[in-house]
Structures are given as structure tokens and as C-alpha cells.
Design a protein around this motif. Structure first.
Motif, mmCIF file in Angstrom:
data_model
loop_
_atom_site.group_PDB
_atom_site.id
_atom_site.type_symbol
_atom_site.label_atom_id
_atom_site.label_comp_id
_atom_site.label_asym_id
_atom_site.label_seq_id
_atom_site.Cartn_x
_atom_site.Cartn_y
_atom_site.Cartn_z
ATOM 1 N N ASP A 134 -117.727 28.606 -40.594
ATOM 2 C CA ASP A 134 -118.624 27.443 -40.607
ATOM 3 C C ASP A 134 -120.008 27.840 -41.100
ATOM 4 O O ASP A 134 -120.667 27.064 -41.807
ATOM 5 N N ASP A 135 -120.434 29.050 -40.726
ATOM 6 C CA ASP A 135 -121.758 29.536 -41.140
ATOM 7 C C ASP A 135 -121.927 29.522 -42.656
ATOM 8 O O ASP A 135 -123.047 29.402 -43.161
ATOM 9 N N ILE A 136 -120.811 29.715 -43.387
ATOM 10 C CA ILE A 136 -120.947 29.765 -44.859
ATOM 11 C C ILE A 136 -120.438 28.473 -45.500
ATOM 12 O O ILE A 136 -120.078 28.440 -46.682
ATOM 13 N N GLY A 137 -120.393 27.404 -44.696
ATOM 14 C CA GLY A 137 -120.121 26.088 -45.261
ATOM 15 C C GLY A 137 -118.659 25.712 -45.382
ATOM 16 O O GLY A 137 -118.323 24.742 -46.047
ATOM 17 N N HIS A 138 -117.758 26.485 -44.737
ATOM 18 C CA HIS A 138 -116.341 26.104 -44.734
ATOM 19 C C HIS A 138 -116.039 25.304 -43.468
ATOM 20 O O HIS A 138 -116.820 25.317 -42.522
ATOM 21 N N ASP A 139 -114.879 24.638 -43.455
ATOM 22 C CA ASP A 139 -114.451 23.977 -42.229
ATOM 23 C C ASP A 139 -113.440 24.894 -41.549
ATOM 24 O O ASP A 139 -112.284 24.990 -41.957
ATOM 25 N N SER A 140 -113.898 25.567 -40.508
ATOM 26 C CA SER A 140 -113.061 26.586 -39.878
ATOM 27 C C SER A 140 -111.786 26.006 -39.281
ATOM 28 O O SER A 140 -110.780 26.698 -39.155
ATOM 29 N N MET A 141 -111.838 24.724 -38.920
ATOM 30 C CA MET A 141 -110.655 24.131 -38.295
ATOM 31 C C MET A 141 -109.516 23.943 -39.304
ATOM 32 O O MET A 141 -108.359 23.877 -38.928
ATOM 33 N N ASP A 142 -109.853 23.865 -40.594
ATOM 34 C CA ASP A 142 -108.794 23.854 -41.616
ATOM 35 C C ASP A 142 -108.001 25.153 -41.546
ATOM 36 O O ASP A 142 -106.775 25.155 -41.679
ATOM 37 N N LEU A 143 -108.714 26.250 -41.380
ATOM 38 C CA LEU A 143 -108.035 27.548 -41.272
ATOM 39 C C LEU A 143 -107.167 27.583 -40.018
ATOM 40 O O LEU A 143 -105.998 27.995 -40.065
ATOM 41 N N LEU A 144 -107.743 27.169 -38.895
ATOM 42 C CA LEU A 144 -106.980 27.225 -37.637
ATOM 43 C C LEU A 144 -105.720 26.356 -37.727
ATOM 44 O O LEU A 144 -104.634 26.767 -37.314
ATOM 45 N N GLN A 145 -105.865 25.163 -38.314
ATOM 46 C CA GLN A 145 -104.708 24.271 -38.452
ATOM 47 C C GLN A 145 -103.654 24.886 -39.380
ATOM 48 O O GLN A 145 -102.449 24.805 -39.098
ATOM 49 N N ALA A 146 -104.108 25.513 -40.459
ATOM 50 C CA ALA A 146 -103.157 26.140 -41.388
ATOM 51 C C ALA A 146 -102.369 27.239 -40.680
ATOM 52 O O ALA A 146 -101.145 27.354 -40.845
ATOM 53 N N ILE A 147 -103.058 28.044 -39.885
ATOM 54 C CA ILE A 147 -102.363 29.129 -39.179
ATOM 55 C C ILE A 147 -101.370 28.537 -38.167
ATOM 56 O O ILE A 147 -100.220 28.981 -38.068
ATOM 57 N N ARG A 148 -101.809 27.495 -37.454
ATOM 58 C CA ARG A 148 -100.909 26.855 -36.472
ATOM 59 C C ARG A 148 -99.658 26.321 -37.176
ATOM 60 O O ARG A 148 -98.528 26.514 -36.713
ATOM 61 N N ASP A 149 -99.871 25.627 -38.319
ATOM 62 C CA ASP A 149 -98.742 25.043 -39.059
ATOM 63 C C ASP A 149 -97.775 26.139 -39.520
ATOM 64 O O ASP A 149 -96.556 25.994 -39.395
ATOM 65 N N ILE A 150 -98.318 27.194 -40.072
ATOM 66 C CA ILE A 150 -97.465 28.285 -40.574
ATOM 67 C C ILE A 150 -96.684 28.907 -39.426
ATOM 68 O O ILE A 150 -95.463 29.103 -39.507
ATOM 69 N N TYR A 151 -97.370 29.203 -38.330
ATOM 70 C CA TYR A 151 -96.691 29.857 -37.203
ATOM 71 C C TYR A 151 -95.608 28.943 -36.618
ATOM 72 O O TYR A 151 -94.575 29.418 -36.155
ATOM 73 N N ASP A 152 -95.875 27.635 -36.627
ATOM 74 C CA ASP A 152 -94.893 26.708 -36.059
ATOM 75 C C ASP A 152 -93.635 26.594 -36.930
ATOM 76 O O ASP A 152 -92.606 26.096 -36.478
ATOM 77 N N ASN A 153 -93.727 27.048 -38.181
ATOM 78 C CA ASN A 153 -92.545 27.017 -39.050
ATOM 79 C C ASN A 153 -91.580 28.164 -38.774
ATOM 80 O O ASN A 153 -90.469 28.167 -39.280
ATOM 81 N N TYR A 154 -92.041 29.158 -38.024
ATOM 82 C CA TYR A 154 -91.243 30.376 -37.843
ATOM 83 C C TYR A 154 -91.218 30.748 -36.362
ATOM 84 O O TYR A 154 -91.820 30.081 -35.537
ATOM 85 N N ASP A 155 -90.508 31.846 -36.064
ATOM 86 C CA ASP A 155 -90.382 32.263 -34.660
ATOM 87 C C ASP A 155 -91.299 33.429 -34.334
ATOM 88 O O ASP A 155 -90.906 34.355 -33.648
ATOM 89 N N PHE A 156 -92.518 33.405 -34.863
ATOM 90 C CA PHE A 156 -93.428 34.519 -34.602
ATOM 91 C C PHE A 156 -93.819 34.554 -33.130
ATOM 92 O O PHE A 156 -93.956 33.512 -32.487
ATOM 93 N N MET A 157 -94.027 35.759 -32.631
ATOM 94 C CA MET A 157 -94.486 35.926 -31.245
ATOM 95 C C MET A 157 -96.014 36.025 -31.176
ATOM 96 O O MET A 157 -96.595 35.984 -30.104
ATOM 97 N N THR A 158 -96.661 36.177 -32.328
ATOM 98 C CA THR A 158 -98.121 36.375 -32.369
ATOM 99 C C THR A 158 -98.856 35.158 -31.812
ATOM 100 O O THR A 158 -98.552 34.021 -32.178
ATOM 101 N N GLU A 159 -99.816 35.425 -30.931
ATOM 102 C CA GLU A 159 -100.625 34.334 -30.373
ATOM 103 C C GLU A 159 -101.901 34.163 -31.195
ATOM 104 O O GLU A 159 -102.527 35.151 -31.606
ATOM 105 N N ILE A 160 -102.276 32.909 -31.389
ATOM 106 C CA ILE A 160 -103.500 32.601 -32.135
ATOM 107 C C ILE A 160 -104.678 32.626 -31.166
ATOM 108 O O ILE A 160 -104.719 31.861 -30.188
ATOM 109 N N LEU A 161 -105.614 33.519 -31.458
ATOM 110 C CA LEU A 161 -106.786 33.725 -30.598
ATOM 111 C C LEU A 161 -108.020 33.223 -31.367
ATOM 112 O O LEU A 161 -108.487 33.895 -32.293
ATOM 113 N N ALA A 162 -108.484 32.055 -31.032
ATOM 114 C CA ALA A 162 -109.637 31.477 -31.733
ATOM 115 C C ALA A 162 -110.894 32.259 -31.330
ATOM 116 O O ALA A 162 -111.249 32.311 -30.151
#
Ligand code: G3P
Length: 214
Positions: A134-162
Motif C-alpha cells: 500500500d505504501d507504494i500505491g498498490h492495493d495489497s488486498m488484491d495480492l491477499l485475495q489472489a493468494i487465497r484464490d490460488i491456495y483454495d484451488n489446491y490442497d496446500f497446507m501452507t497458512e496465509i499469514l497477513a
């Protein structure tokens, strides 16, 4: 969503532990450098206090030395999670940590493919740094949503730590998107429960009770 605190300060950790919602701690070299004394002892003390996952970051930048540091950090306590930078060397160290059964937190993640790769390799946590985007003018929540979407497509065990959260709205948005963990700086943790109408409402209830019943 689990709450971690993003500090290496024992007094702050004690203060938030009393709230009863503290699940773990993240540190990084910048945070640890602010604290006096021996780093290894500091991590041991934090682990003893929290009895949950405590991220401690390596300082080396090449895979061999990162892995050596990771092995050393992992001997401090079973609660230690080794934080590795998401670089090519960090990825090579991650593979060795996974083989050795060392839990990892892949840090400095700023784009979805970094998150996809570390999940494929078996990282325990992935840490997208939201505030810094966000500090450099991006929308950080786009990144978080993209990671959530990708992880939800697969059986990864990795937890998303915001991570790199700067204000309570970051926490709300991270929870809505479904981050598994939010790591909060003390200043943000302090504001999680605040609302002026809560304070005004309580004052009124107590004043009404006092007026009617003395
Ligand atoms: O956990 C990562 C965090 O410490 C980074 O936060 O505020 O330095 O971007 P910040």
C-alpha cells in the motif's frame, strides 16, 4: 483467524497475552535489533511465554548458511518457526528445511507466484507484506485475495499469514478474504477493540443505574 503479535518485545507480548487471544509471535531482524541481550535467549524467552509459533528470521543470504542458521534456531524450542526470505536462495533453503522437518515462514512476499511456489514446496506459513505494498500505491488486498484464490484451488497446507498490517481495517479486510493468521504490531493490536460508542454507551448505562438506584 489467528492473531500473532509482530514484536520481539517481551513486555508487549506479556501485555497482549493477558487478552487471551494471542496465538503466536513474529519477529524480524529489525524488530529483534531493538531489544537488548542475546538473540537466542530472547527467542527462548518468547517461546516460553507464548507456547505457540514464534517466527525467528535467518540473517544469511545464501542457502547453505540459511539452512545452518535454520537448524540452529530450530534447536531453541519446538515453537520456533524459521523465517526465510522468499529469494532463490531462500527457496533452496526452504526445500532443505522441509526435508529436515523444520517449520518455516516465507517472508517478504509481494506477488502471488512467490506464494504459489512456497506453498508447492511445503512452507508452513507465507507472509505477504500488505502495508508495504500500500505504501507504494498498490492495493495489497488484491495480492491477499489472489493468494487465497490460488491456495483454495489446491490442497496446500501452507497458512496465509497477513503481515505488515498498519491499521485495524487491514485486519478486517484480511479476515474477510480469509487470511489464516494476522500478525499485528502492538499499536494495531491495541486498537482492535476500540469504538467510541462502546465507551459512551457504557458510561450512559452506569450513569442511568446510579441516578435511579443511587
Ligand atoms: O511481519 C512483517 C512486518 O514486521 C513488517 O512490517 O511495518 O515493517 O512493513 P512493516
Amino acid at each position: 483467524m489467528k492473531f500473532f503479535i509482530d514484536t520481539a518485545n517481551l513486555e508487549e507480548i506479556k501485555r497482549f497475552k493477558q487478552l487471551g487471544v494471542l496465538d503466536g509471535v513474529t519477529t524480524n531482524p529489525s524488530l529483534a535489533a531493538r531489544e537488548a541481550g542475546d538473540f537466542r535467549q530472547l527467542i527462548a524467552d518468547i517461546c516460553e511465554l507464548v507456547q505457540g509459533p514464534v517466527s525467528a528470521e535467518v540473517l544469511a543470504t545464501d542457502a547453505d548458511r540459511m539452512f545452518a542458521e535454520a537448524r540452529e534456531l530450530a534447536t531453541i524450542s519446538p515453537h520456533v518457526v524459521v523465517k526465510l526470505p522468499t529469494t532463490r536462495e531462500g527457496i533452496r533453503a526452504l526445500a532443505r528445511c522441509v526435508d529436515a522437518g523444520i517449520r518455516t515462514n516465507m517472508t517478504l512476499v509481494f506477488q502471488p507466484l512467490q506464494a504459489l511456489i512456497v506453498a508447492r514446496m511445503g512452507a508452513t506459513y507465507v507472509s505477504p507484506f500488505l502495508g508495504r505494498l500500500d505504501d507504494i500505491g498498490h492495493d495489497s488486498m488484491d495480492l491477499l485475495q489472489a493468494i487465497r484464490d490460488i491456495y483454495d484451488n489446491y490442497d496446500f497446507m501452507t497458512e496465509i499469514l497477513a503481515a505488515s498490517l498498519r491499521h485495524p481495517l487491514h485486519v478486517v479486510e484480511a479476515a474477510r478474504i480469509g487470511a489464516d493468521v494476522a500478525t499485528l504490531p502492538p499499536a494495531v493490536f491495541d486498537r482492535l477493540l476500540d469504538h467510541p460508542l462502546t465507551d459512551i454507551g457504557l458510561q450512559r448505562f452506569l450513569a442511568d443505574w446510579k441516578k435511579a438506584r443511587g
